[in-house]
Design a protein around this motif. Structure first.
Motif, PDB file in Angstrom:
ATOM      1  N   UNK A 160       0.830  -1.217   0.000  1.00  0.00           N
ATOM      2  CA  UNK A 160       0.000   0.000   0.000  1.00  0.00           C
ATOM      3  C   UNK A 160       0.861   1.263   0.000  1.00  0.00           C
ATOM      4  N   UNK A 161       1.925   1.232  -0.824  1.00  0.00           N
ATOM      5  CA  UNK A 161       2.820   2.379  -0.995  1.00  0.00           C
ATOM      6  C   UNK A 161       3.577   2.764   0.270  1.00  0.00           C
ATOM      7  N   UNK A 162       3.614   1.883   1.279  1.00  0.00           N
ATOM      8  CA  UNK A 162       4.334   2.164   2.523  1.00  0.00           C
ATOM      9  C   UNK A 162       5.479   1.168   2.655  1.00  0.00           C
ATOM     10  N   UNK A 163       6.710   1.638   2.868  1.00  0.00           N
ATOM     11  CA  UNK A 163       7.829   0.703   3.045  1.00  0.00           C
ATOM     12  C   UNK A 163       7.628  -0.167   4.280  1.00  0.00           C
ATOM     13  N   UNK A 164       7.983  -1.437   4.135  1.00  0.00           N
ATOM     14  CA  UNK A 164       7.900  -2.348   5.269  1.00  0.00           C
ATOM     15  C   UNK A 164       9.080  -2.095   6.204  1.00  0.00           C
ATOM     16  N   UNK A 165       8.818  -1.973   7.481  1.00  0.00           N
ATOM     17  CA  UNK A 165       9.892  -1.828   8.461  1.00  0.00           C
ATOM     18  C   UNK A 165      10.016  -3.132   9.237  1.00  0.00           C
ATOM     19  N   UNK A 166      11.166  -3.285   9.893  1.00  0.00           N
ATOM     20  CA  UNK A 166      11.452  -4.493  10.662  1.00  0.00           C
ATOM     21  C   UNK A 166      11.484  -4.128  12.140  1.00  0.00           C
ATOM     22  N   UNK A 182      12.256   6.846   1.640  1.00  0.00           N
ATOM     23  CA  UNK A 182      11.974   5.594   0.935  1.00  0.00           C
ATOM     24  C   UNK A 182      12.978   4.564   1.422  1.00  0.00           C
ATOM     25  N   UNK A 183      12.488   3.388   1.787  1.00  0.00           N
ATOM     26  CA  UNK A 183      13.341   2.304   2.269  1.00  0.00           C
ATOM     27  C   UNK A 183      13.388   1.184   1.232  1.00  0.00           C
ATOM     28  N   UNK A 184      14.564   0.649   1.015  1.00  0.00           N
ATOM     29  CA  UNK A 184      14.736  -0.491   0.119  1.00  0.00           C
ATOM     30  C   UNK A 184      15.486  -1.584   0.868  1.00  0.00           C
ATOM     31  N   UNK A 185      14.940  -2.767   0.833  1.00  0.00           N
ATOM     32  CA  UNK A 185      15.508  -3.890   1.578  1.00  0.00           C
ATOM     33  C   UNK A 185      15.834  -5.031   0.620  1.00  0.00           C
ATOM     34  N   UNK A 186      17.103  -5.469   0.625  1.00  0.00           N
ATOM     35  CA  UNK A 186      17.533  -6.604  -0.193  1.00  0.00           C
ATOM     36  C   UNK A 186      18.236  -7.613   0.713  1.00  0.00           C
ATOM     37  N   UNK A 187      17.458  -8.394   1.470  1.00  0.00           N
ATOM     38  CA  UNK A 187      18.054  -9.319   2.435  1.00  0.00           C
ATOM     39  C   UNK A 187      18.852 -10.446   1.789  1.00  0.00           C
ATOM     40  N   UNK A 188      18.472 -10.883   0.562  1.00  0.00           N
ATOM     41  CA  UNK A 188      19.236 -11.946  -0.096  1.00  0.00           C
ATOM     42  C   UNK A 188      20.666 -11.497  -0.371  1.00  0.00           C
ATOM     43  N   UNK A 215      21.987  -8.705   1.242  1.00  0.00           N
ATOM     44  CA  UNK A 215      22.504  -8.160   2.497  1.00  0.00           C
ATOM     45  C   UNK A 215      22.712  -6.666   2.408  1.00  0.00           C
ATOM     46  N   UNK A 216      21.687  -5.927   1.960  1.00  0.00           N
ATOM     47  CA  UNK A 216      21.821  -4.482   1.784  1.00  0.00           C
ATOM     48  C   UNK A 216      20.501  -3.801   2.125  1.00  0.00           C
ATOM     49  N   UNK A 217      20.612  -2.708   2.894  1.00  0.00           N
ATOM     50  CA  UNK A 217      19.439  -1.928   3.316  1.00  0.00           C
ATOM     51  C   UNK A 217      19.704  -0.470   2.950  1.00  0.00           C
ATOM     52  N   UNK A 218      18.773   0.136   2.216  1.00  0.00           N
ATOM     53  CA  UNK A 218      18.960   1.485   1.681  1.00  0.00           C
ATOM     54  C   UNK A 218      17.909   2.424   2.256  1.00  0.00           C
ATOM     55  N   UNK A 219      18.350   3.598   2.708  1.00  0.00           N
ATOM     56  CA  UNK A 219      17.472   4.668   3.194  1.00  0.00           C
ATOM     57  C   UNK A 219      17.723   5.884   2.310  1.00  0.00           C
ATOM     58  N   UNK A 220      16.672   6.357   1.624  1.00  0.00           N
ATOM     59  CA  UNK A 220      16.797   7.524   0.754  1.00  0.00           C
ATOM     60  C   UNK A 220      15.781   8.573   1.156  1.00  0.00           C
ATOM     61  N   UNK A 235      17.419  -6.075  14.233  1.00  0.00           N
ATOM     62  CA  UNK A 235      16.443  -5.878  15.310  1.00  0.00           C
ATOM     63  C   UNK A 235      15.425  -4.804  14.926  1.00  0.00           C
ATOM     64  N   UNK A 236      15.916  -3.761  14.271  1.00  0.00           N
ATOM     65  CA  UNK A 236      15.005  -2.688  13.854  1.00  0.00           C
ATOM     66  C   UNK A 236      15.495  -2.072  12.553  1.00  0.00           C
ATOM     67  N   UNK A 237      14.540  -1.787  11.678  1.00  0.00           N
ATOM     68  CA  UNK A 237      14.829  -1.104  10.419  1.00  0.00           C
ATOM     69  C   UNK A 237      13.592  -0.308  10.028  1.00  0.00           C
ATOM     70  N   UNK A 238      13.733   1.002  10.020  1.00  0.00           N
ATOM     71  CA  UNK A 238      12.617   1.872   9.670  1.00  0.00           C
ATOM     72  C   UNK A 238      13.132   3.241   9.305  1.00  0.00           C
ATOM     73  N   UNK A 239      12.239   4.173   9.072  1.00  0.00           N
ATOM     74  CA  UNK A 239      12.658   5.501   8.624  1.00  0.00           C
ATOM     75  C   UNK A 239      13.421   6.263   9.707  1.00  0.00           C
TER      76      UNK A 239
END
Length: 750
Positions: free
Chosen positions: A529-535, A573-579, A581-586, A678-682
């Protein structure tokens, strides 16, 4: 496999190689296919080109045999050249002979069994042509002998000597740029016949002084494959510009392509667990050779095999999220480009030939393979999803394959920095299959010398003359290829944002015969729903932040970076590539890339670095923390180890390696600990290494006024401050910048 069995197998292979080398020493290794003179190469390109990113000055440098490869500076590559050396090591090339139009000089460098054939080829070259020394490492000055049988050519055997230098030149990627200049209407070299002559002469020159299976340029099948693909595409582009070539050249050129194909076929770089970008290049080279050469049993078998292996390796080498298993962004770019160009080529093959090669007998194909571990299964034709293709709606590629291709492109779009560069996670050797849209930066020679350590002592051009150096950290070519097949508006906007030309798009469209595949991903997996998933949950993050106040100061190192202007969190905008091993915050003011490997399965390769929990950071368009890159591989092992170490990365994890290491260990899989996010968000990021009773971790708190980074080790004191380390940033293979990693004070004083 036990040591005795390995020793026996090694001995058997050595005896076999010695027998093959003896055979080639008695009979010429030039094996001419029958009726080559009457065979015409298939044409793929039929279009107009209006713009080209390659400056006319660069094309002129190619014409006079000046090349800038891996920090060499624009250097004339000729026999008897005196080179500057590398890392204090300098060699004098033994070959310093005057050449002649009759090819008598070849007797001194070509093995006896090939001399007569090489001489006949040389006599077809224009008399005023000055040959290129294809066997020279023109950085160190070391020269490999052209009469050495290919498997016996050594690499990594002398300090300062880089086998990748002659390999890179012999890929002949400059020929495709010359061909594009020839058929680009707005380029000063449009229809310049001297380019056609230079292309013809360089091809004949290479074939004459590099007999099949002799010399350093046949040692590695990947290099053979890339060279063949570039020869073919350049020939097609010249033909597209109405260039004509004589029958003698056409016969030799076509025959050499058959020899390239046979060499790849009998020297596939397939290994049960360790195959990677080399094998992908082998497949692509075979596909290009087979598609352009006339259809017969041999080429049909090669093409059928290449299609099967393209599909198989896309599944084996690329994760579900589109990222490459070798854990390097630069190698992801290289491998994805191979997939795109080879796939486009197959999409453009006439349906009648596809039906013919689909029925190729797998047993007959396997009979010619040197590797019994390759499993061949019949492949089928699939309906293209949401396609637009003039001739047919079928292709050999299933839906999952096309979806994975689109994700390969999406990955580089997501991770690209505001300056258009990719973060250098893992190794970078500047690899491409083709260089159709290189991004050349214009400076003066003096400015270039002030920028790079490697140009110290460079004197081949005046200090005030123009100097063009290629940017090695953009992915414009891959995004252009993605745009060609998927026609996504965001890919087009990305290219426009960074001002990149897109001849790659035109060529991929031509190779694919204008096939268009509709986008496979309506919504990325990481967006709901156009919202980045956080961990995780914010209270866990805040609780851990409070816990840090009770630790001794030496166990927590804090880096505080002011944003200087209010950072709006609404545009994050958050981008997550766990396969991968990279997490991007823009956001409008912040670019943050965090390296965090949570699953080591399939990631332990020779191109990884000790970069667990490291990061790259840009604030307000300025680079604050950057990965130092790779610099160089085998010529300077200590440099290779230094740039790969954790001490060179912005990470709380330190890895101390020995000062010297045998060559075979320079690409050995490294050991890193998995992490738990443990945590990943804006508002921030928190990850801790697994497998210990204490915490080694990274915490990043992103606020409206600043970014605060915490390096954590609850067991022992952290060693030193990252900004006190002294390492030069390498923006590409063989390049070492004069600037070291920026210091905190320099950033704050701005």
């Amino acid at each position: 496999m036990s040591i005795p069995i390995r020793a026996i197998r090694y001995l058997v292979n050595l005896i076999s190689d010695c027998c093959s080398a003896m055979r080639d020493s008695l009979w010429s290794s030039y094996t001419w296919e029958p009726n080559c003179a009457n065979q015409k190469l298939y044409r793929m390109i039929h279009c107009r080109f209006e713009n080209l990113s390659v400056p006319a000055k660069v094309i002129e440098l190619f014409k006079i045999h000046r090349f800038d490869i891996f920090g060499s500076g624009w250097t004339d590559v000729r026999y008897g050249k005196k080179c500057r050396g590398l890392g204090g090591y300098r060699y004098r090339a033994a070959m310093d002979k005057e050449t002649d139009a009759q090819g008598v000089w070849l007797e001194k460098i070509i093995n006896r069994s090939n001399f007569r054939q090489a001489q006949k080829i040389w006599r077809l070259i224009d008399p005023d042509y000055q040959p290129i020394d294809w066997h020279l490492d023109f950085k160190s000055g070391y020269r490999w002998k052209a009469r050495t049988w290919y498997k016996f050519a050594k690499k990594g055997h002398l300090p300062g000597v880089d086998i990748k230098v002659p390999w890179e030149l012999s890929r002949c990627q400059h020929l495709t740029q010359m061909a594009l200049a020839y058929c680009t209407e707005n380029h000063p070299n449009f229809r310049d016949d001297s380019l056609r002559c230079e292309f013809r002469n360089q091809i004949l020159d290479f074939i004459a002084v590099n007999p099949p299976r002799y010399g350093v340029n046949w040692k590695n099948s990947m290099e053979v494959a890339i060279r063949a693909a570039n020869w073919l595409l350049a020939f097609d582009l010249f033909s597209n510009g109405r260039a004509d070539f004589d029958e003698s050249f056409n016969a030799i050129f076509t025959a050499s392509l058959y020899m390239h194909g046979m060499h790849i076929w009998t020297n596939l770089e397939w290994y049960h667990h360790r195959r990677g970008n080399h094998y992908l290049a082998n497949i692509a080279g075979l596909a290009f050779i087979a598609a352009y050469l006339p259809s017969n049993r041999k080429t049909n078998a090669w093409l059928s095999f290449a299609i099967h292996e393209l599909i198989s390796e896309a599944e084996h080498q690329f994760h579900h999220d589109g990222t490459h298993f070798e854990s390097s962004i630069a190698y992801h770019r290289f491998s994805a480009e191979i997939i795109f160009f080879a796939t486009a080529l197959v999409l453009g093959i006439p349906h009648e030939r596809l039906e013919k090669i689909k029925s190729c007998n797998a047993v007959a194909i396997r009979a010619g393979l040197p590797k019994n571990g390759i499993k061949l299964r019949p492949w089928a034709l699939h309906v293209l999803p949401r396609h637009s293709k003039p001739q047919t709606s079928e292709s050999p590629f299933p839906d999952w394959y096309l979806e994975r291709m689109e994700r390969m492109t999406q990955f580089v779009v997501d991770i690209t920095k505001p300056n258009g560069n990719i973060p250098q996670i893992g190794d970078n050797d500047n690899g491409h299959l083709f260089k159709l849209d290189p991004n050349y930066l214009r400076t003066t020679v003096k400015e270039a010398k002030e920028r790079y350590v490697d140009l110290e002592g460079y004197s081949e051009m005046p200090d005030d003359s123009e100097y063009f150096h290629e940017s090695h950290l953009d992915c414009g070519q891959l995004v252009s290829a993605g745009l060609a097949l998927f026609k996504r508006p965001d890919f087009s906007s990305w290219l426009q944002q960074y001002g990149l030309t897109n001849n790659t798009e035109i060529i991929v469209c031509e190779l694919a015969r204008q096939t268009v595949i509709g986008t496979q991903r309506i919504k990325p997996d990481r967006i709901v729903d156009d919202v980045p998933i956080s961990i995780g949950h914010r209270p866990e993050f805040d609780e851990y932040l409070t816990k840090l106040t009770s630790l001794p100061e030496s166990h927590v190192r804090i880096y505080d970076f002011p944003v200087s202007q209010n950072n709006r969190q609404q545009d994050v905008v958050l981008f997550e590539y766990p396969d991968f091993g990279l997490y991007i915050h823009k956001s409008a003011r912040i670019y943050l890339a965090i390296r965090c490997v949570t699953n080591l399965k399939g990631l332990r390769t020779g191109h990884m670095h000790h970069d667990q929990l490291s990061l790259e950071l840009m604030i307000n368009g300025k680079e604050i923390i950057v990965d130092p890159g790779s610099y160089i591989y085998t010529p300077l092992p200590e440099e290779r180890i230094k740039y790969r170490n954790g001490s060179s990365h912005f990470t709380p994890v330190r890895h101390l390696a020995p000062h010297s290491m045998p060559d075979k260990k320079l690409f050995g899989p490294i050991q890193i600990a998995e992490a738990r996010v443990i945590f990943w968000g804006k508002d921030g990021f928190l990850a801790i290494l697994k497998g210990t009773d204490y915490d080694i971790g990274l915490l990043v708190k992103i606020g409206g006024e600043s970014i605060r980074v915490y390096h954590i080790n609850t067991e022992t004191a952290l060693v030193d401050d990252y900004f006190s380390r002294n390492i030069h940033v390498s923006p590409g293979y063989g390049l070492k910048g004069l600037k070291t990693l920026c210091r905190k004070k320099e950033f704050i004083d701005g």
